[in-house]
Each structure stands twice: as C-alpha cells, then as structure tokens.
Design a protein around this motif. Structure first.
Motif, PDB file in Angstrom:
ATOM      1  N   LEU A 110     -16.442  -6.790  -5.346  1.00 18.68           N
ATOM      2  CA  LEU A 110     -15.150  -6.520  -5.782  1.00 18.68           C
ATOM      3  C   LEU A 110     -14.682  -5.273  -5.561  1.00 18.68           C
ATOM      4  CD1 LEU A 110     -14.914  -9.110  -8.979  1.00 18.68           C
ATOM      5  CD2 LEU A 110     -13.719  -9.448  -6.560  1.00 18.68           C
ATOM      6  N   LEU A 111     -15.281  -4.279  -6.081  1.00 14.83           N
ATOM      7  CA  LEU A 111     -14.906  -2.818  -6.036  1.00 14.83           C
ATOM      8  C   LEU A 111     -14.862  -2.375  -4.622  1.00 14.83           C
ATOM      9  CD1 LEU A 111     -16.864  -1.433  -9.293  1.00 14.83           C
ATOM     10  CD2 LEU A 111     -14.610  -1.899  -8.940  1.00 14.83           C
ATOM     11  N   ILE A 112     -15.981  -2.947  -3.789  1.00 12.58           N
ATOM     12  CA  ILE A 112     -15.842  -2.490  -2.397  1.00 12.58           C
ATOM     13  C   ILE A 112     -14.875  -3.185  -1.737  1.00 12.58           C
ATOM     14  CG2 ILE A 112     -17.146  -2.590  -0.316  1.00 12.58           C
ATOM     15  CD1 ILE A 112     -19.908  -2.194  -2.055  1.00 12.58           C
ATOM     16  N   ALA A 113     -14.438  -4.480  -1.901  1.00 15.64           N
ATOM     17  CA  ALA A 113     -13.432  -5.123  -1.226  1.00 15.64           C
ATOM     18  C   ALA A 113     -12.148  -4.507  -1.490  1.00 15.64           C
ATOM     19  CB  ALA A 113     -13.510  -6.621  -1.747  1.00 15.64           C
ATOM     20  N   GLY A 114     -11.905  -4.337  -2.603  1.00 11.94           N
ATOM     21  CA  GLY A 114     -10.584  -3.586  -3.175  1.00 11.94           C
ATOM     22  C   GLY A 114     -10.467  -2.509  -2.327  1.00 11.94           C
ATOM     23  N   SER A 115     -11.469  -1.387  -2.321  1.00 11.59           N
ATOM     24  CA  SER A 115     -11.553  -0.370  -1.610  1.00 11.59           C
ATOM     25  C   SER A 115     -10.928  -0.322  -0.128  1.00 11.59           C
ATOM     26  CB  SER A 115     -12.719   0.644  -2.154  1.00 11.59           C
ATOM     27  OG  SER A 115     -12.864   0.791  -3.293  1.00 11.59           O
ATOM     28  N   VAL A 116     -11.693  -1.243   0.405  1.00  9.92           N
ATOM     29  CA  VAL A 116     -11.671  -1.481   1.907  1.00  9.92           C
ATOM     30  C   VAL A 116     -10.180  -1.946   2.102  1.00  9.92           C
ATOM     31  CG1 VAL A 116     -12.433  -2.998   3.889  1.00  9.92           C
ATOM     32  CG2 VAL A 116     -13.942  -1.858   2.433  1.00  9.92           C
ATOM     33  N   LEU A 117      -9.766  -3.076   1.270  1.00 13.34           N
ATOM     34  CA  LEU A 117      -8.501  -3.539   1.659  1.00 13.34           C
ATOM     35  C   LEU A 117      -7.279  -2.539   1.411  1.00 13.34           C
ATOM     36  CD1 LEU A 117      -8.726  -6.835  -0.131  1.00 13.34           C
ATOM     37  CD2 LEU A 117      -8.751  -6.384   2.098  1.00 13.34           C
ATOM     38  N   VAL A 118      -7.515  -1.400   0.444  1.00 17.54           N
ATOM     39  CA  VAL A 118      -6.414  -0.573   0.328  1.00 17.54           C
ATOM     40  C   VAL A 118      -6.542   0.574   1.408  1.00 17.54           C
ATOM     41  CG1 VAL A 118      -7.535   0.899  -1.193  1.00 17.54           C
ATOM     42  CG2 VAL A 118      -5.108   0.279  -1.476  1.00 17.54           C
ATOM     43  N   GLN A 119      -7.490   0.660   2.156  1.00 20.79           N
ATOM     44  CA  GLN A 119      -7.622   1.511   2.973  1.00 20.79           C
ATOM     45  C   GLN A 119      -7.004   1.001   4.469  1.00 20.79           C
ATOM     46  OE1 GLN A 119      -8.548   4.804   2.900  1.00 20.79           O
ATOM     47  NE2 GLN A 119      -8.323   4.487   0.773  1.00 20.79           N
ATOM     48  N   ARG A 120      -6.606  -0.190   4.653  1.00 27.92           N
ATOM     49  CA  ARG A 120      -6.101  -0.781   5.745  1.00 27.92           C
ATOM     50  C   ARG A 120      -4.847  -0.252   6.425  1.00 27.92           C
ATOM     51  NH1 ARG A 120      -9.205  -4.468   8.570  1.00 27.92           N
ATOM     52  NH2 ARG A 120      -7.136  -5.268   9.107  1.00 27.92           N
ATOM     53  N   GLY A 121      -4.254  -0.456   7.745  1.00 27.76           N
ATOM     54  CA  GLY A 121      -3.212   0.161   7.893  1.00 27.76           C
ATOM     55  C   GLY A 121      -1.957  -0.048   7.404  1.00 27.76           C
ATOM     56  N   VAL A 122      -1.869  -1.433   7.047  1.00 27.71           N
ATOM     57  CA  VAL A 122      -0.577  -1.922   6.429  1.00 27.71           C
ATOM     58  C   VAL A 122      -0.501  -1.372   5.235  1.00 27.71           C
ATOM     59  CG1 VAL A 122       0.763  -3.922   5.356  1.00 27.71           C
ATOM     60  CG2 VAL A 122      -0.532  -4.036   7.590  1.00 27.71           C
ATOM     61  N   ALA A 123      -1.614  -1.529   4.117  1.00 25.04           N
ATOM     62  CA  ALA A 123      -1.547  -0.626   2.880  1.00 25.04           C
ATOM     63  C   ALA A 123      -1.395   0.819   2.993  1.00 25.04           C
ATOM     64  CB  ALA A 123      -2.978  -0.993   2.281  1.00 25.04           C
ATOM     65  N   GLN A 124      -1.829   1.578   3.869  1.00 24.28           N
ATOM     66  CA  GLN A 124      -1.557   2.829   4.036  1.00 24.28           C
ATOM     67  C   GLN A 124      -0.060   3.461   4.368  1.00 24.28           C
ATOM     68  OE1 GLN A 124      -3.653   5.619   3.294  1.00 24.28           O
ATOM     69  NE2 GLN A 124      -4.616   4.024   2.337  1.00 24.28           N
ATOM     70  N   GLU A 125       0.504   2.505   5.377  1.00 23.47           N
ATOM     71  CA  GLU A 125       1.717   2.643   5.924  1.00 23.47           C
ATOM     72  C   GLU A 125       2.680   2.317   4.320  1.00 23.47           C
ATOM     73  OE1 GLU A 125       2.548   0.170   8.955  1.00 23.47           O
ATOM     74  OE2 GLU A 125       1.151   0.998  10.355  1.00 23.47           O
ATOM     75  N   TRP A 126       2.307   1.652   3.843  1.00 26.95           N
ATOM     76  CA  TRP A 126       3.274   1.348   2.550  1.00 26.95           C
ATOM     77  C   TRP A 126       3.192   2.407   1.668  1.00 26.95           C
ATOM     78  CZ3 TRP A 126       1.747   0.012  -2.754  1.00 26.95           C
ATOM     79  CH2 TRP A 126       3.068  -0.712  -3.313  1.00 26.95           C
ATOM     80  N   PHE A 127       2.041   2.790   1.209  1.00 26.06           N
ATOM     81  CA  PHE A 127       1.815   4.209   0.415  1.00 26.06           C
ATOM     82  C   PHE A 127       2.590   5.376   0.909  1.00 26.06           C
ATOM     83  CE2 PHE A 127      -2.076   1.983  -1.094  1.00 26.06           C
ATOM     84  CZ  PHE A 127      -1.698   1.678  -2.500  1.00 26.06           C
ATOM     85  N   GLU A 128       2.651   5.682   2.424  1.00 23.93           N
ATOM     86  CA  GLU A 128       3.179   6.498   2.781  1.00 23.93           C
ATOM     87  C   GLU A 128       4.589   6.557   2.830  1.00 23.93           C
ATOM     88  OE1 GLU A 128       1.457   7.000   6.730  1.00 23.93           O
ATOM     89  OE2 GLU A 128      -0.630   7.666   6.068  1.00 23.93           O
ATOM     90  N   GLY A 129       5.129   5.311   2.928  1.00 22.63           N
ATOM     91  CA  GLY A 129       6.675   5.185   2.865  1.00 22.63           C
ATOM     92  C   GLY A 129       7.173   5.350   1.583  1.00 22.63           C
TER      93      GLY A 129
END
Length: 131
Positions: A110-129
């Motif tokens: 679970l910890l690894i999956a959450g970390s991988v998902l938040v590093q995806r492009g869509v999530a990164q673009e949302w954080f940068e926005g």
C-alpha cells in the motif's frame, strides 16, 4: 461540439487513490507498532514499536496535506513511505509469524502503491498547477 478542457482545480482520481493507499498503509503501520509494543521485552522492541506508531501518524498527516494540493508534502509522504518500507523490511529480518509477514507485505504494498501513483504525470501536473 467542442471538448471542454478539464478543470485544473478538480483533484485527479489518481491522487485520491494514492491518498487512500497511504492512509490504509498508515493505519496498518500504526497497528503494527501497537502490536510490536504489546510484545514487550527488549528496549529495541519498544523503540521499534514507537517508531512504527510515529511513522503511521506522520504518514497519515502528510497524506492529508498532499491531498490538499501541497506538493512538498506529497514529496515528504513519498520519502516517509519509502523509509517505512525499508524499516519494515529490516524488522522482518528479526523473525515474525506468517500472519505478521502477510500484514507487513500488505502494508508495504500500500505504501509503495501510493508513492508510485502520486509520482505519475497527471498527479505531478496537478501539484504544479497549485503554485
């Protein structure tokens, strides 16, 4: 018919999934810490249990702040999740029963999956926005 661009303030589903993976992993980490504390014995066991409880509480806090579109907390949550995974793997070297090994495996996944998902492009673009 023209396609409307997605609303940048809408949280991507991948961030929600990462959040719930982290929260579930945080609850299991804290529960493992309480289980470890209940075993008693050597001071190392008490220290390990206390660290697991602190890591679980910290992971939950960081996940909540990351869900609020604060990218620096998402990065910190990834770091804490990976440190927790390494610590859990180290604790397995000292021996554990089959049930504890299964719980630790689920927690680590679970910890690894959450970390991988938040590093995806869509999530990164949302954080940068948010900046």
């Amino acid at each position: 018919m023209s396609a409307t661009p997605p609303n940048p303030s809408t949280r991507p589903r991948i961030v929600d999934i990462a959040f719930w993976c982290w929260v579930s992993g945080a609850v299991l980490t804290a529960a493992l810490g309480m289980l470890t504390l209940s075993q008693g014995g050597h001071p190392f066991i008490y220290a390990a249990g206390g660290l697991l409880i602190a890591a679980g509480l910290g992971q939950g806090y960081l996940a909540g702040r990351a869900r609020g579109r604060e990218g620096k907390f998402a990065g910190a949550a990834v770091g804490l999740a990976m440190a927790s995974v390494a610590f859990l793997a180290l604790l397995l070297l000292f021996g554990a029963g089959a049930v504890v090994i299964c719980i630790v495996a689920v927690t680590m996944a679970l910890l690894i999956a959450g970390s991988v998902l938040v590093q995806r492009g869509v999530a990164q673009e949302w954080f940068e926005g948010a900046s």
